[in-house]
Design a protein around this motif. Structure first.
Motif, PDB file in Angstrom:
ATOM      1  N   ALA A 186      38.270   5.103  27.306  1.00  0.00           N
ATOM      2  CA  ALA A 186      36.810   5.011  27.319  1.00  0.00           C
ATOM      3  C   ALA A 186      36.272   5.037  25.891  1.00  0.00           C
ATOM      4  CB  ALA A 186      36.215   6.158  28.136  1.00  0.00           C
ATOM      5  N   ARG A 187      36.890   5.847  25.037  1.00  0.00           N
ATOM      6  CA  ARG A 187      36.471   5.880  23.633  1.00  0.00           C
ATOM      7  C   ARG A 187      36.752   4.532  22.964  1.00  0.00           C
ATOM      8  NH1 ARG A 187      39.516   9.720  21.888  1.00  0.00           N
ATOM      9  NH2 ARG A 187      38.055  11.426  22.301  1.00  0.00           N
ATOM     10  N   LEU A 188      37.910   3.954  23.262  1.00  0.00           N
ATOM     11  CA  LEU A 188      38.233   2.635  22.710  1.00  0.00           C
ATOM     12  C   LEU A 188      37.205   1.594  23.158  1.00  0.00           C
ATOM     13  CD1 LEU A 188      40.075   0.604  21.273  1.00  0.00           C
ATOM     14  CD2 LEU A 188      41.437   0.472  23.368  1.00  0.00           C
ATOM     15  N   ALA A 189      36.802   1.654  24.417  1.00  0.00           N
ATOM     16  CA  ALA A 189      35.801   0.720  24.925  1.00  0.00           C
ATOM     17  C   ALA A 189      34.481   0.887  24.178  1.00  0.00           C
ATOM     18  CB  ALA A 189      35.597   0.934  26.423  1.00  0.00           C
ATOM     19  N   ALA A 190      34.094   2.136  23.903  1.00  0.00           N
ATOM     20  CA  ALA A 190      32.849   2.389  23.181  1.00  0.00           C
ATOM     21  C   ALA A 190      32.930   1.864  21.755  1.00  0.00           C
ATOM     22  CB  ALA A 190      32.544   3.882  23.182  1.00  0.00           C
ATOM     23  N   VAL A 191      34.072   2.064  21.102  1.00  0.00           N
ATOM     24  CA  VAL A 191      34.254   1.561  19.735  1.00  0.00           C
ATOM     25  C   VAL A 191      34.192   0.036  19.716  1.00  0.00           C
ATOM     26  CG1 VAL A 191      35.929   1.339  17.855  1.00  0.00           C
ATOM     27  CG2 VAL A 191      35.535   3.566  18.920  1.00  0.00           C
ATOM     28  N   ASP A 192      34.839  -0.599  20.690  1.00  0.00           N
ATOM     29  CA  ASP A 192      34.823  -2.060  20.745  1.00  0.00           C
ATOM     30  C   ASP A 192      33.406  -2.588  20.938  1.00  0.00           C
ATOM     31  OD1 ASP A 192      36.418  -4.688  21.076  1.00  0.00           O
ATOM     32  OD2 ASP A 192      35.133  -4.654  22.847  1.00  0.00           O
ATOM     33  N   ALA A 193      32.613  -1.923  21.761  1.00  0.00           N
ATOM     34  CA  ALA A 193      31.236  -2.356  21.979  1.00  0.00           C
ATOM     35  C   ALA A 193      30.433  -2.285  20.683  1.00  0.00           C
ATOM     36  CB  ALA A 193      30.586  -1.497  23.065  1.00  0.00           C
ATOM     37  N   ALA A 233      28.208  -4.970  15.794  1.00  0.00           N
ATOM     38  CA  ALA A 233      28.129  -4.927  14.336  1.00  0.00           C
ATOM     39  C   ALA A 233      28.598  -6.226  13.686  1.00  0.00           C
ATOM     40  CB  ALA A 233      28.961  -3.758  13.811  1.00  0.00           C
ATOM     41  N   LEU A 234      29.636  -6.837  14.249  1.00  0.00           N
ATOM     42  CA  LEU A 234      30.250  -7.997  13.608  1.00  0.00           C
ATOM     43  C   LEU A 234      29.928  -9.317  14.293  1.00  0.00           C
ATOM     44  CD1 LEU A 234      33.812  -6.516  12.903  1.00  0.00           C
ATOM     45  CD2 LEU A 234      31.799  -6.504  11.418  1.00  0.00           C
ATOM     46  N   GLY A 235      29.307  -9.258  15.473  1.00  0.00           N
ATOM     47  CA  GLY A 235      29.075 -10.483  16.233  1.00  0.00           C
ATOM     48  C   GLY A 235      28.237 -11.503  15.491  1.00  0.00           C
ATOM     49  N   ARG A 236      27.153 -11.056  14.872  1.00  0.00           N
ATOM     50  CA  ARG A 236      26.267 -12.003  14.186  1.00  0.00           C
ATOM     51  C   ARG A 236      26.971 -12.653  13.002  1.00  0.00           C
ATOM     52  NH1 ARG A 236      20.405  -9.948  12.484  1.00  0.00           N
ATOM     53  NH2 ARG A 236      20.328  -9.788  14.765  1.00  0.00           N
ATOM     54  N   ARG A 237      27.684 -11.857  12.217  1.00  0.00           N
ATOM     55  CA  ARG A 237      28.406 -12.413  11.073  1.00  0.00           C
ATOM     56  C   ARG A 237      29.514 -13.357  11.546  1.00  0.00           C
ATOM     57  NH1 ARG A 237      29.339 -11.370   5.667  1.00  0.00           N
ATOM     58  NH2 ARG A 237      27.778  -9.700   5.687  1.00  0.00           N
ATOM     59  N   GLU A 238      30.193 -12.978  12.610  1.00  0.00           N
ATOM     60  CA  GLU A 238      31.256 -13.833  13.140  1.00  0.00           C
ATOM     61  C   GLU A 238      30.707 -15.186  13.555  1.00  0.00           C
ATOM     62  OE1 GLU A 238      33.037 -13.693  17.362  1.00  0.00           O
ATOM     63  OE2 GLU A 238      34.387 -12.467  16.155  1.00  0.00           O
ATOM     64  N   ARG A 239      29.578 -15.179  14.268  1.00  0.00           N
ATOM     65  CA  ARG A 239      28.988 -16.449  14.701  1.00  0.00           C
ATOM     66  C   ARG A 239      28.539 -17.285  13.510  1.00  0.00           C
ATOM     67  NH1 ARG A 239      27.490 -13.155  19.100  1.00  0.00           N
ATOM     68  NH2 ARG A 239      25.648 -12.357  18.035  1.00  0.00           N
TER      69      ARG A 239
END
Length: 262
Positions: free
Chosen positions: A150-157, A162-168
């Motif tokens: 669950a912690r891993l899922a929260a970190v991934d979210a 954080a990085l989605g806009r730069r990635e796009r």
């Protein structure tokens, strides 16, 4: 007689190596580590959210019934297969695409890149949407397994936000770079002389050659032969980008798979 310096082979994901080869660019080795670059990309609000996610102890829902790991593996396979099929079946790679690209010929103009750019952007949007939903479903499954997952899922979210806009923003530059490949091939065909940067090898996973092989001059003189080379390059680049985009989801799946069998 001086010899031209040989380009160093570009290392890294196939997507990066293909971009370097198709654009005939010399890509320098990064001077910063990945952690240093990430520290520049994540602003303080996302840093706070990431710290909170790392320190949290989310409790799984005791009444949840997580799907078997095999079901999520099948889900990932379906998404990959659907997106791979969407690329293969896209109008950019249909026989009629040559007619669409040459629609301007009636006015005496050369075939334009606009059609292919539009198709590349449309496929990028399809990948972004489908993989985003897949990643969300995987996080839901992780959150119902254990505190650690669950912690891993929260970190991934947090990392996705954080990085989605730069990635796009970075990925949307790919069709622009591909446009330079289009122009070089077109001009080389018009001049009836092979472009030394053209590589007709069909293996996108091979290392970037120091001296790419020259295409057969007769092949470039054939009608639309250069356009077929470009469409092959565009398809390979899209498939390599798909692999890059799926990596976060595959990481979540690997965590799910190692936590519980079946």
């Amino acid at each position: 007689m001086l010899e031209a310096p040989q380009r160093a082979a570009v290392r890294g994901p196939t997507f990066i190596r293909l971009l370097a080869r198709l654009t005939d660019a010399d890509v320098p080795s990064p001077r910063q580590s990945l952690s240093d670059r990430l520290s520049q990309w994540i602003d303080w609000t996302h840093a706070v959210a990431l710290s909170t996610a790392l320190d949290s102890r989310p409790e799984p829902d005791p009444f949840a019934e997580p799907a078997p790991a095999t079901a999520m593996e099948e889900d990932c396979s379906r998404v990959r297969a659907a997106l791979t099929r969407a690329i293969a079946d896209d109008p950019a790679f249909a026989p009629t695409a040559r007619g669409a690209a040459r629609a301007a010929e009636s006015t005496g103009e050369a075939p334009g890149f606009l059609f292919f750019r539009q198709r590349y952007l449309a496929l990028q949007q399809s990948m972004d949407t489908a993989i985003g939903h897949l990643r969300s479903r995987l996080r839901d499954q992780l959150a119902d397994r254990s505190v650690e997952l669950a912690r891993l899922a929260a970190v991934d979210a947090v990392m996705e936000r954080a990085l989605g806009r730069r990635e796009r923003r970075l990925l949307v530059a790919a069709p622009t770079l591909l446009g330079s490949r289009f122009e070089r091939l077109r001009l080389a065909a018009q001049a009836d002389s092979p472009d030394t940067s053209i590589d007709t090898s069909s293996d996108p996973t091979a290392d970037t050659p120091a001296n790419p092989p020259k295409p057969d001059a007769a092949a470039l003189r054939a009608p639309d032969a250069w356009l077929e080379i470009f469409r092959r390059d565009m398809r390979n680049l899209l498939l390599a980008e798909l692999d890059v985009r799926l990596q976060p989801a595959e990481g979540l799946l690997a965590a799910l798979r190692t936590h519980l069998p079946g």
